[in-house]
Enzyme design. Structure first.
Site, PDB file in Angstrom:
ATOM      1  N   ARG A 210       0.840  -1.204   0.000  1.00 46.36           N
ATOM      2  CA  ARG A 210       0.000   0.000   0.000  1.00 46.36           C
ATOM      3  C   ARG A 210       0.871   1.248   0.000  1.00 46.36           C
ATOM      4  O   ARG A 210       0.595   2.217  -0.709  1.00 46.36           O
ATOM      5  CB  ARG A 210      -0.933   0.005   1.224  1.00 46.36           C
ATOM      6  CG  ARG A 210      -2.139  -0.895   1.051  1.00 46.36           C
ATOM      7  CD  ARG A 210      -3.186  -0.638   2.120  1.00 46.36           C
ATOM      8  NE  ARG A 210      -2.753  -1.053   3.443  1.00 46.36           N
ATOM      9  CZ  ARG A 210      -3.116  -2.178   4.040  1.00 46.36           C
ATOM     10  NH1 ARG A 210      -3.911  -3.031   3.425  1.00 46.36           N
ATOM     11  NH2 ARG A 210      -2.698  -2.468   5.258  1.00 46.36           N
ATOM     12  N   PHE A 226     -11.405  -4.485  -5.609  1.00 46.64           N
ATOM     13  CA  PHE A 226     -11.453  -5.340  -4.411  1.00 46.64           C
ATOM     14  C   PHE A 226     -10.826  -4.533  -3.271  1.00 46.64           C
ATOM     15  O   PHE A 226      -9.844  -4.945  -2.651  1.00 46.64           O
ATOM     16  CB  PHE A 226     -10.709  -6.662  -4.620  1.00 46.64           C
ATOM     17  CG  PHE A 226     -11.152  -7.453  -5.823  1.00 46.64           C
ATOM     18  CD1 PHE A 226     -12.204  -8.362  -5.715  1.00 46.64           C
ATOM     19  CD2 PHE A 226     -10.539  -7.281  -7.055  1.00 46.64           C
ATOM     20  CE1 PHE A 226     -12.617  -9.099  -6.826  1.00 46.64           C
ATOM     21  CE2 PHE A 226     -10.953  -8.010  -8.165  1.00 46.64           C
ATOM     22  CZ  PHE A 226     -11.995  -8.918  -8.053  1.00 46.64           C
ATOM     23  N   SER A 249     -17.676  -5.148  -3.077  1.00 44.95           N
ATOM     24  CA  SER A 249     -19.045  -5.674  -3.051  1.00 44.95           C
ATOM     25  C   SER A 249     -19.631  -5.801  -1.645  1.00 44.95           C
ATOM     26  O   SER A 249     -20.836  -5.908  -1.492  1.00 44.95           O
ATOM     27  CB  SER A 249     -19.092  -7.032  -3.760  1.00 44.95           C
ATOM     28  OG  SER A 249     -18.216  -7.930  -3.121  1.00 44.95           O
ATOM     29  N   ASN A 276     -19.949  -5.913  -8.175  1.00 43.72           N
ATOM     30  CA  ASN A 276     -19.096  -7.060  -8.426  1.00 43.72           C
ATOM     31  C   ASN A 276     -17.974  -6.577  -9.346  1.00 43.72           C
ATOM     32  O   ASN A 276     -18.230  -6.053 -10.431  1.00 43.72           O
ATOM     33  CB  ASN A 276     -19.941  -8.148  -9.098  1.00 43.72           C
ATOM     34  CG  ASN A 276     -19.119  -9.387  -9.393  1.00 43.72           C
ATOM     35  OD1 ASN A 276     -17.890  -9.333  -9.553  1.00 43.72           O
ATOM     36  ND2 ASN A 276     -19.796 -10.503  -9.468  1.00 43.72           N
ATOM     37  N   ALA A 277     -16.742  -6.749  -8.918  1.00 39.14           N
ATOM     38  CA  ALA A 277     -15.612  -6.198  -9.675  1.00 39.14           C
ATOM     39  C   ALA A 277     -15.545  -6.758 -11.095  1.00 39.14           C
ATOM     40  O   ALA A 277     -15.148  -6.052 -12.022  1.00 39.14           O
ATOM     41  CB  ALA A 277     -14.308  -6.476  -8.935  1.00 39.14           C
ATOM     42  N   ASP A 297      -6.599  -6.651  -5.965  1.00 43.66           N
ATOM     43  CA  ASP A 297      -6.278  -7.437  -4.767  1.00 43.66           C
ATOM     44  C   ASP A 297      -7.483  -8.296  -4.377  1.00 43.66           C
ATOM     45  O   ASP A 297      -8.125  -8.048  -3.353  1.00 43.66           O
ATOM     46  CB  ASP A 297      -5.887  -6.474  -3.625  1.00 43.66           C
ATOM     47  CG  ASP A 297      -5.405  -7.212  -2.393  1.00 43.66           C
ATOM     48  OD1 ASP A 297      -5.006  -8.391  -2.511  1.00 43.66           O
ATOM     49  OD2 ASP A 297      -5.427  -6.616  -1.295  1.00 43.66           O
ATOM     50  N   CYS A 337      -3.642 -14.180  -3.454  1.00 41.72           N
ATOM     51  CA  CYS A 337      -3.322 -14.679  -2.104  1.00 41.72           C
ATOM     52  C   CYS A 337      -3.731 -16.148  -1.962  1.00 41.72           C
ATOM     53  O   CYS A 337      -3.821 -16.664  -0.853  1.00 41.72           O
ATOM     54  CB  CYS A 337      -3.966 -13.812  -1.032  1.00 41.72           C
ATOM     55  SG  CYS A 337      -5.751 -13.730  -1.159  1.00 41.72           S
TER      56      CYS A 337
END
Ligand code: SAH
Length: 393
Positions: A210, A226, A249, A276-277, A297, A337
């Site tokens: 970040r 996200f 979301s 929703n991305a 992300d 991740c």
């Protein structure tokens, strides 16, 4: 805890237990009668000592080794392990660990099943195994001794509690504390509501990444997809971004994002799209939007090995969409991740997306989790966050 007498004998050839702490039911030849969550001595098929761990017959991952030395898993042991975890976070820091950090991270700190995150005056303690739940009091006492004046909050995960067969604790370990704390992450203020949200309240693993967006974003339009509570967007705006668009979301995360943006005085420069991305990235493309910095992300798309194909398609889709929104000379910070998605596979997926988008990209850097989430070479699962910082040529 008394010195363990109970023994778990490994099947012949199960040698990974000498360097990796996880023992699965299929690795076990036999195990003596032992109370779930208590200590066992792990021996090889010839009866030689391997290590000592905490055993739970319920989950498939039935034993996690804590030590490869013949020593008891007693109060002094847990204190020593906690002290070395804290010492690691104090390296090169005369004043001790940062007020905002992960103090203990499970296997990587020799304390499988325990996560401790520090949010200023509050330590959030997460027990992920039955064995660790049984050691909780010892842990809490040791930590509050080491950090006098701090408060401990228990915040276990429901999923691990179900798997391991304990009831997830959620509440102050002793007395009570504030509803929320305000923390400072490199000049950006975040409000963390204790006991609410993902992980222990925030994604501490992305702190260093970040901070990097702040540097990249000066004078640019930024897309934080996200976004959770707008961590990347806040750092980008702090670094001088022109404006930021967040896509998220979850209503709770959006409320947190609004709060953090307002707290830093960025409300006028930021827009949150509750969507929703996957759909929103397409929608932005249709409107001809362009961004100088894009962060992707997402949550783990592959929670199991069998979900890998679908996950790969998901990662490819969002990266392809993002690349179509990226300005020439712009930066894409893209992450996975998922434990099951290797660094090599993630890179391949991004390469495919770049080919489909017809974009040439420079790999500026390979990214990973913050350094207070240490990585053990012999426990590859400890390096779960993979990221690429790419620049469009
Ligand atoms: N970048 C954040 C952490 C992101 S975690 C930080 O630094 O703090 C992933 C986020 O994606 C979660 O907040 C989750 O609610 C959100 N999410 C999951 N699926 C989504 C989807 N399909 N569209 C939009 N947001 C989604």
């Amino acid at each position: 805890m008394k010195r363990a007498q109970a023994a778990l004998r490994l099947k012949r050839g199960r040698e990974t237990a000498r360097t990796h702490p996880w023992i699965f039911k299929g690795d076990v030849a036999d195990v003596s009668e032992v109370e779930p969550g208590s200590a066992v001595t792990v021996i090889d098929s010839a009866g030689h000592f391997v290590g000592r761990g905490l055993y739970n017959p319920r989950p498939a991952l039935c034993c996690r080794i804590f030590t490869w030395t013949d020593e008891p898993l007693d109060v002094a042991f847990f204190r020593r392990r906690l002290e070395s975890a804290v010492a690691l976070r104090s390296r090169d820091r005369a004043q001790g660990p940062s007020a905002l950090c992960r103090l203990v991270w499970s296997e990587a700190d020799g304390l499988p099943g325990l996560v401790v995150d520090r949010y200023g005056p509050v330590l959030v303690i997460q027990c992920l195994t039955l064995g660790m739940v049984r050691a909780r009091r010892t842990i809490t006492t040791a930590l509050t001794d080491m950090f006098s004046g701090t408060l401990a909050f228990d915040m276990d995960e429901e999923a691990s509690a179900r798997l391991e067969g304990f009831s997830a604790a959620l509440g102050w370990a002793r007395g009570s504390g504030p509803r929320s704390v305000r923390v400072n992450e490199g000049g950006v203020a975040f409000e963390v509501t204790i006991g609410v949200g993902h992980k222990t309240g925030s994604y501490l693993d992305q702190r260093e990444n970040r901070a990097r967006t702040g540097v990249l974003a000066r004078g640019r339009d930024v897309l934080d997809a996200f976004s959770y509570t707008a961590g990347f967007a806040c750092h980008a705006l702090h670094g001088g971004a022109r404006r930021a668009v967040c896509i998220e979301s979850s209503p709770e995360a959006i409320a947190g994002a609004r709060q953090n943006l307002a707290l830093n005085g960025f409300t006028a420069q930021a827009e949150i799209r509750a969507a929703n991305a996957f759909d929103e990235l397409r929608g932005l493309e249709r409107t001809g939007a362009r961004f100088g910095v894009i962060v992707l992300d997402p949550p783990p798309f592959a929670r199991s090995r069998s979900a890998l194909d679908a996950a790969a398609r998901g990662y490819k889709e969002i990266n392809l969409r993002a690349l179509r929104l990226l300005e020439r000379g712009g930066s894409l910070m893209t992450f996975s991740c998922s434990h099951h998605v290797s660094e090599a596979l993630f890179e391949e997926i991004c390469r495919d997306a770049a080919a489909d988008a017809g974009v040439r990209l420079r790999v500026v850097d390979r990214l990973t989790q913050s350094s207070d989430h240490p990585v053990l070479l012999t426990v590859p699962e400890t390096r779960y966050l993979k990221g690429l910082l790419l620049e469009a040529l």
